[in-house]
Motif scaffolding. Structure first.
Motif, mmCIF file in Angstrom:
data_model
loop_
_atom_site.group_PDB
_atom_site.id
_atom_site.type_symbol
_atom_site.label_atom_id
_atom_site.label_comp_id
_atom_site.label_asym_id
_atom_site.label_seq_id
_atom_site.Cartn_x
_atom_site.Cartn_y
_atom_site.Cartn_z
ATOM 1 N N GLY A 199 83.322 -96.352 62.887
ATOM 2 C CA GLY A 199 84.030 -94.992 63.098
ATOM 3 C C GLY A 199 84.740 -93.749 63.586
ATOM 4 N N ALA B 57 82.943 -93.884 68.721
ATOM 5 C CA ALA B 57 81.877 -93.863 68.346
ATOM 6 C C ALA B 57 80.421 -94.129 68.178
ATOM 7 N N LYS C 169 77.024 -94.366 64.774
ATOM 8 C CA LYS C 169 78.197 -93.654 63.816
ATOM 9 C C LYS C 169 78.510 -95.039 62.961
ATOM 10 N N VAL D 85 78.523 -96.267 59.401
ATOM 11 C CA VAL D 85 79.941 -96.643 58.674
ATOM 12 C C VAL D 85 80.296 -97.666 58.075
ATOM 13 N N ARG E 96 79.966 -86.255 59.511
ATOM 14 C CA ARG E 96 79.613 -87.554 59.878
ATOM 15 C C ARG E 96 79.001 -87.340 61.986
ATOM 16 N N CYS F 297 72.302 -90.464 63.186
ATOM 17 C CA CYS F 297 73.652 -89.996 61.986
ATOM 18 C C CYS F 297 72.836 -89.453 61.311
#
Length: 419
Positions: free
Chosen positions: A84, A88, A92, A96, A169, A176
């Motif tokens: 991320g 992040a 996230k 990811v 995102r 998220c």
């Protein structure tokens, strides 16, 4: 440095005056001094490269397990990014990590291996809530194995090797959201609707919302724009949209891809966006007040199939808000998730309403209808400059008593007979 200055074996003054060559000992001394200077420079540079080991110097590779030690304050410290990107939020990072396996189709059709890949990211009772899919006869799945046999296998057989491009995102530590499009061929029937005979490339508009429990995904709400998918291949199942379709494009910004890059986010932007966003979705979708006051005049709004893309606030009001509130009364909102990070926000919600006017060609039925929505927005200067919306139109029409998949299947079969 010019090599001639280091290794020049003539004295310029003597040369210009026609003097004799220097003695051999002097020339050798100057040559040695020049070579020593070069070697000292190289060794000094290598002194700053302590993360590079001897194996690299002799043609090997960097020792990735070695710790990093830099003595010079002028040399920037390079770190290994987390999923991320730098800083992040937890959600996230988790999404990811999970999404990377999905997007690369890792072990996609092997249940045992796929569950091994997915297990670190999901709770045991995780819910995956996909579109209404009619003839496929599945609703929200519970647990990774049920997800595998429902949406996952059904979709990946219909549209194998779709390449997903996430362009938004946004996340917190516990939530998220992403907005994406998938590019690939439609190969097999989708919810009973066959693709055209040429198996065309399609661009699938997609969004996801995630709620975490601890460091695992508890709920994933996912919607794709089914009406737009059918429109792309010529399956007209609702009247022509009042606005042209501009696609489902990435933000017109340089905030990262997908946006935003968490390390660049100003917390003050997050607070402002969150405050305005939660007012705006209530005013626009439920209260029908404010006249879209939080939108910029020259906004771009990528609306759902059957409605199209608005390139101004006026178009947004005229072709989306006014028909929405003209068709549905007694509107209430069930807000499942709202999340903002920096200048980007998203919300997944249901509008519960009575169908009392025409909408997308369907006259009033008087029935209670659910409009499942996933919306995103990009803010600049306290105004929304870009927006994205997907509505699960087949679900809404099913509540009205209309099977849009059957309608699409009839259109597809007619096209096959005439081709």
């Amino acid at each position: 440095m010019d090599a001639s200055l280091l290794f020049n074996d003539h004295d310029p003054a003597m040369a210009s005056s026609g003097g004799n060559r220097q003695p051999e000992s002097i020339r050798l001394c100057r040559w040695t001094l020049g070579l020593s200077t070069v070697v000292a420079t190289v060794l000094a540079l290598l002194g700053y490269m302590q993360t590079w080991n001897q194996s690299w110097l002799f043609g090997g590779v960097v020792n990735e397990g070695a710790s990093v030690r830099l003595n010079s304050p002028t040399v920037a410290l390079v770190v290994k990014d987390i999923p991320g990107g730098p800083r992040a939020p937890l959600a996230k990072q988790v999404v990811v990590g999970m999404d990377t396996n999905v997007n690369t189709h890792k072990a996609w059709n092997n249940l045992t291996e796929w569950m091994t890949e997915m297990e670190p990211y999901w709770t045991r009772d995780a819910v995956y809530d996909f579109n209404y899919v009619g003839p496929w006869h599945f609703g929200p799945s519970h647990g990774v194995q049920q997800w595998f046999y429902s949406e996952h296998m059904h979709f990946n057989i219909a549209c194998p090797d779709i390449q997903w491009q996430d362009f938004i995102r946004a996340a917190t530590d516990g939530t998220c959201t992403s907005a994406s499009y998938g590019l690939g061929r439609w190969m097999e029937p989708f919810a009973g609707v066959p693709p055209p005979s040429n198996k065309p490339f399609v661009r699938i508009h997609d969004l996801d919302f995630y709620l975490l429990e601890g460091n695992r995904i508890k709920i994933n709400w996912c919607i794709i724009d089914v009406v737009n998918l059918f429109e792309q291949v010529g399956y007209k199942i609702v009247p022509p949209a009042p606005m042209p379709s501009g696609g489902y494009r990435a933000p017109n910004s340089m905030d990262g891809f997908p946006a935003p890059l968490s390390e660049s986010v100003n917390p003050a932007d997050t607070m402002l966006s969150n405050r305005i966003w939660n007012m705006a979705i209530q005013e626009d979708y439920v209260q029908n007040t404010g006249g879209a006051r939080w939108w910029a005049e020259d906004m771009v709004w990528y609306g759902p199939g059957g409605i199209g893309t608005a390139y101004s606030k006026q178009d947004y009001r005229t072709h989306f808000l006014e028909p929405l509130h003209g068709a549905f009364s007694n509107v209430s909102m069930q807000l499942d998730l709202s999340v903002c990070e920096g200048k980007y926000c998203g919300a997944h919600f249901y509008l519960h309403a009575r169908h009392t006017g025409a909408w997308l060609g369907k006259q009033a039925t008087g029935k209670k209808v659910r409009l499942r929505c996933g919306a995103h927005a990009h803010f600049e200067g306290g105004r929304m400059v870009e927006g994205w919306l997907i509505i699960d139109v087949p679900q809404a029409f099913a509540d009205m008593g209309i099977d849009l998949f059957a309608r699409a299947r009839d259109v597809a079969l007619q096209a096959m007979q005439t081709s």
